[in-house]
Design a protein around this motif. Structure first.
Motif, PDB file in Angstrom:
ATOM      1  N   THR A 255     -31.967 -64.085 -17.434  1.00  0.00           N
ATOM      2  CA  THR A 255     -30.984 -63.427 -18.299  1.00  0.00           C
ATOM      3  C   THR A 255     -30.138 -62.459 -17.479  1.00  0.00           C
ATOM      4  O   THR A 255     -30.178 -61.247 -17.683  1.00  0.00           O
ATOM      5  N   PRO A 256     -29.344 -62.962 -16.539  1.00  0.00           N
ATOM      6  CA  PRO A 256     -28.586 -62.052 -15.669  1.00  0.00           C
ATOM      7  C   PRO A 256     -27.585 -61.186 -16.415  1.00  0.00           C
ATOM      8  O   PRO A 256     -27.384 -60.019 -16.058  1.00  0.00           O
ATOM      9  N   TYR A 257     -26.967 -61.735 -17.452  1.00  0.00           N
ATOM     10  CA  TYR A 257     -25.994 -60.956 -18.211  1.00  0.00           C
ATOM     11  C   TYR A 257     -26.695 -59.943 -19.113  1.00  0.00           C
ATOM     12  O   TYR A 257     -26.234 -58.802 -19.254  1.00  0.00           O
ATOM     13  N   GLY A 258     -27.792 -60.357 -19.723  1.00  0.00           N
ATOM     14  CA  GLY A 258     -28.573 -59.421 -20.524  1.00  0.00           C
ATOM     15  C   GLY A 258     -29.135 -58.288 -19.690  1.00  0.00           C
ATOM     16  O   GLY A 258     -29.133 -57.122 -20.098  1.00  0.00           O
ATOM     17  N   ASP A 259     -29.623 -58.619 -18.491  1.00  0.00           N
ATOM     18  CA  ASP A 259     -30.162 -57.586 -17.600  1.00  0.00           C
ATOM     19  C   ASP A 259     -29.071 -56.588 -17.200  1.00  0.00           C
ATOM     20  O   ASP A 259     -29.296 -55.374 -17.162  1.00  0.00           O
ATOM     21  N   TRP A 260     -27.902 -57.097 -16.882  1.00  0.00           N
ATOM     22  CA  TRP A 260     -26.775 -56.245 -16.478  1.00  0.00           C
ATOM     23  C   TRP A 260     -26.400 -55.301 -17.620  1.00  0.00           C
ATOM     24  O   TRP A 260     -26.229 -54.090 -17.425  1.00  0.00           O
ATOM     25  N   LEU A 261     -26.293 -55.859 -18.816  1.00  0.00           N
ATOM     26  CA  LEU A 261     -25.886 -55.048 -19.967  1.00  0.00           C
ATOM     27  C   LEU A 261     -26.942 -54.008 -20.336  1.00  0.00           C
ATOM     28  O   LEU A 261     -26.599 -52.881 -20.723  1.00  0.00           O
ATOM     29  N   THR A 262     -28.213 -54.354 -20.241  1.00  0.00           N
ATOM     30  CA  THR A 262     -29.242 -53.370 -20.582  1.00  0.00           C
ATOM     31  C   THR A 262     -29.245 -52.218 -19.584  1.00  0.00           C
ATOM     32  O   THR A 262     -29.501 -51.060 -19.955  1.00  0.00           O
ATOM     33  N   ALA A 263     -28.941 -52.506 -18.317  1.00  0.00           N
ATOM     34  CA  ALA A 263     -28.861 -51.426 -17.324  1.00  0.00           C
ATOM     35  C   ALA A 263     -27.717 -50.469 -17.652  1.00  0.00           C
ATOM     36  O   ALA A 263     -27.870 -49.240 -17.562  1.00  0.00           O
TER      37      ALA A 263
END
Length: 428
Positions: A255-263
């Motif tokens: 989930t690269p986009y989810g990980d980026w957004l959660t950061a």
């Protein structure tokens, strides 16, 4: 910006409240990832570069007609392109005034121009401010290294000019500064990019997922492959197939986009003060709390936006053009058709159908009312249409569950603090 109106009783369409008008159909930049000019849709090639005075005049009449017919108290007018400032700030302001004159003093028109920022000058900003047109700027980040793909037609970088425009707004006309729009790139450092954008002092940020789908997946995500079930996620043929948990993203999928957004969310949430608004995060929080949402990316609210192209064609929103050529077309135009005619178009009806237009896996998902199936354009798969889960299904689940956990933590902490504060008083 007006919120999406509540659905009309009796199953009638929800009127349009956001009118996106293509005042210029070309761009002074040649961004290498642009879904509009470098994507599958080619309809722009046959259209005039700029909307004629006749097209703009008729568009103003049609907007006023729609507002009167449906008793709209507020409408949003988005001056778009291409690069809308190629027609000049004075013409943009005059058109906004014309729309306001036609709808009448009892109705409010929120006018915004969405620009790449490179043509903003003190004179242009002052002109737009005089006509009450707010300015949104598209940037990939607040540093030159974030914007290497945003070049002009000769390959020269655009960041310096765009950043100069943003700083001009922040310093001279903050009341006219609508904010920044940034497309998520998981290859960048999320906190660094977010903080670099804060340096440009935007009142709001729009963080958008790149327009991709199961046939043309976004960078870093595998698509559905040549047949149902291929790849890392369900395609059209198996949109209802189990994935470990009904309606959830595929177990073990990156989930690269989810990980980026959660950061970025954690940095924004933990700041101790609201440094800027981030619409995606605010909408997610609102939907988790049971409040209405107003974004295409989340929730089940019916779409209320419509586009007028430079030749007067009435179209669905541009994001559909990332799916296939003519995907946004309706066959209607402002000379011969009203916006009510567009409301009856099957594509618009599908965008207003809510959960009924989603795959069974989405309808069964406990995150349905928050996720809403994700952005409509991100559900597409060639040969099967838009009735699939979003290609970002797993990433959206990652973000929503993370935001929900942080909200629960904050609520529990607030309740505990309130109880501790009230206990001594109760003992008196």
């Amino acid at each position: 910006m007006p919120r999406t109106p509540e659905p009309v009783q009796g199953g009638r369409p929800v009127p349009f409240a956001q009118f996106i008008v293509k005042v210029h159909g070309r761009c002074n930049l040649a961004c290498r990832y642009c879904y509009l000019y470098a994507g599958p849709d080619r309809t722009w090639r046959a259209r005039p570069a700029a909307a004629s005075p006749e097209v703009l005049d008729r568009t103003a009449d049609r907007i006023a007609e729609h507002a009167r017919t449906h008793g709209l108290r507020e409408t949003a007018l988005v001056l778009h392109g291409g690069e809308p400032l190629l027609v000049g700030a004075a013409r943009l302001g005059a058109f906004a005034d014309a729309v306001r004159d036609r709808v009448g003093p009892s109705r409010t028109v929120h006018a915004t121009v969405q620009t790449n920022g490179t043509l903003l000058t003190e004179r242009a900003v002052a002109t737009l401010a005089r006509h009450s047109v707010r300015i949104g700027i598209s940037l990939d980040g607040g540093l030159p290294a974030h914007n290497t793909l945003r070049t002009d037609h000769t390959g020269r970088p655009s960041f310096a000019a765009a950043a100069r425009g943003a700083r001009l707004l922040a310093e001279r006309r903050p009341e006219s500064y609508a904010g920044l729009l940034t497309v998520v790139d998981p290859r960048t450092d999320p906190v660094e990019l977010y903080e670099s954008l804060l340096e440009l002092r935007p009142p709001a940020l729009d963080l958008l997922l790149p327009h991709g789908n199961w046939t043309s997946p976004p960078p870093g995500l595998p698509g559905a492959g040549p047949g149902p079930g291929a790849g890392a996620g369900a395609g059209a043929g198996d949109a209802d197939a189990p994935s470990g948990r009904p309606g959830h993203g595929d177990p073990g999928r990156a989930t690269p986009y989810g990980d980026w957004l959660t950061a970025v969310f954690d940095r924004w949430w933990g700041a101790g003060r609201r440094e800027t608004r981030v619409r995606l995060f605010e909408e997610c929080l609102a939907l988790l709390l049971g409040l209405p949402g107003a974004t295409e990316s989340l929730g089940l609210d019916p779409v209320n936006a419509v586009v007028v192209e430079t030749d007067g064609a009435i179209e669905q929103v541009d994001s559909l053009k990332s799916a296939y050529d003519t995907a946004a077309a309706t066959g209607l135009d402002i000379r011969n058709h009203s916006f009510d005619d567009a409301l009856r178009h099957p594509g618009v009806a599908a965008r207003q159908a809510g959960a009924a237009a989603l795959a069974a896996a989405c309808r069964a998902c406990p995150l349905l009312t928050v996720c809403g199936g994700g952005h409509y354009a991100h559900r597409y798969r060639a040969g099967h249409g838009f009735t699939q889960r979003s290609v970002y299904c797993a990433d959206l689940e990652r973000l929503i569950r993370h935001v929900a956990a942080r909200l629960t933590e904050a609520t529990a902490s607030s309740s505990a603090a309130a109880s501790a504060h009230a206990a001594p008083r109760a003992l008196r």
